[in-house]
Design a protein around this motif. Structure first.
Motif: not given
Length: 288
Positions: A84-87, A198-203, A209-211
């Motif tokens: 879901g995160l990658l898409l 991706f690693w420092n902002i999006v994640v 959303a992840t939770n």
């Protein structure tokens, strides 16, 4: 206007929702707890205390069902979060066909779960299914996806991920689009690349959303039944039996009180696992 009425005026608007919630959740839940302590049929019941719970825990397949349910929930939850995160990242990029791809990825969630299960059970047939037929055409011998006890549960879990990843993707798209543009602009000024973005902002900033995806997917995995039943009915043997399918087999056998006790146990198990997870994720979100 009466002062008391004036203070409580806004709460009256909650009354319709409260009545509906009481009738479709509180009442059935209370009745389930009561009837789990009885031996009942459609027209009679007899109070037997905790006997149903003792019988349920004596089920030979219960330990397998608990193990399979936990594995199924963890696998489907983990894959939905990652995919879901990658898409979500892909479909919030400047890709020209991103709107079309959003529709394609979300479409499986609109299809009946039973229909998906029946379709994939035919596609995964060891000799006549399209998957193994395609593999044979390129010289690869496909496994018995639903008949091999070693991979049957994973096969069903992958179908569950295919059907449910669209919801996770939509949640991630909303979370990523809610990230303020200032963060991206600051990264560009600092010379950051796509990986840094991706690693420092999006994640980190899409953690809400992840939770949400983790909670929904994990609870859904623990309660899953219809897809497993449509594809394997818990077989081969007990290889894909989940707690919910064990309960359904008890209903089929006419053991209504025993099955109701199983539902109560499933409710308590889901609550005992989901509440601490929810609390932990929310605390991590606040710490962030």
């Amino acid at each position: 206007m009466n002062p008391i009425f004036k203070r409580t005026y806004s709460y009256w608007f909650l009354l319709p929702a409260a009545v509906v919630y009481f009738l479709i959740f509180i009442v059935p839940t209370g009745m389930s707890f009561f009837f789990s302590l009885t031996r009942w049929t459609l027209d009679d019941w007899q109070f037997i205390g905790l006997e149903n719970f003792i019988m349920f825990f004596d089920e030979q397949s219960l330990s397998i069902g608990f193990k399979n349910t936990l594995i199924y929930a963890v696998v489907t939850c983990g894959l939905k979060v990652v995919l879901g995160l990658l898409l979500g990242v892909l479909l919030t990029s400047k890709l020209r066909i991103r709107n079309y791809l959003r529709s394609v990825i979300f479409f499986p969630t609109l299809v009946s779960t039973i229909a998906v299960g029946l379709a994939f059970s035919m596609m995964m047939h060891p000799s006549q299914g399209i998957i193994n037929t395609t593999l044979s055409a390129i010289g690869v011998t496909g496994p018995d996806w639903l008949g091999d006890t070693r991979i049957a549960l994973l096969s069903v879990a992958l179908v569950d991920v295919w059907k449910g990843v669209g919801i996770a993707t939509v949640i991630y798209i909303a979370g990523i689009l809610a990230i303020p543009a200032e963060y991206h602009e600051a990264l560009q000024i600092d010379g950051g690349n796509a990986w840094h973005k991706f690693w420092n902002i999006v994640v980190p900033l899409s953690r809400p959303a992840t939770n949400t995806v983790i909670i929904l997917a994990f609870i859904g995995g623990l309660r899953s039944f219809d897809l497993v039943w449509a594809m394997t009915k818990g077989g081969p043997g007990f290889a894909t039996d989940l707690i919910a399918s064990i309960i359904y087999k008890q209903y089929q056998g006419g053991f209504y009180g025993l099955a109701t006790a199983g539902n109560v146990i499933l409710f308590l198990v889901v609550t005992a696992l989901a509440l601490p997870l929810y609390t932990y994720l929310n605390r991590k979100e606040v710490d962030l």
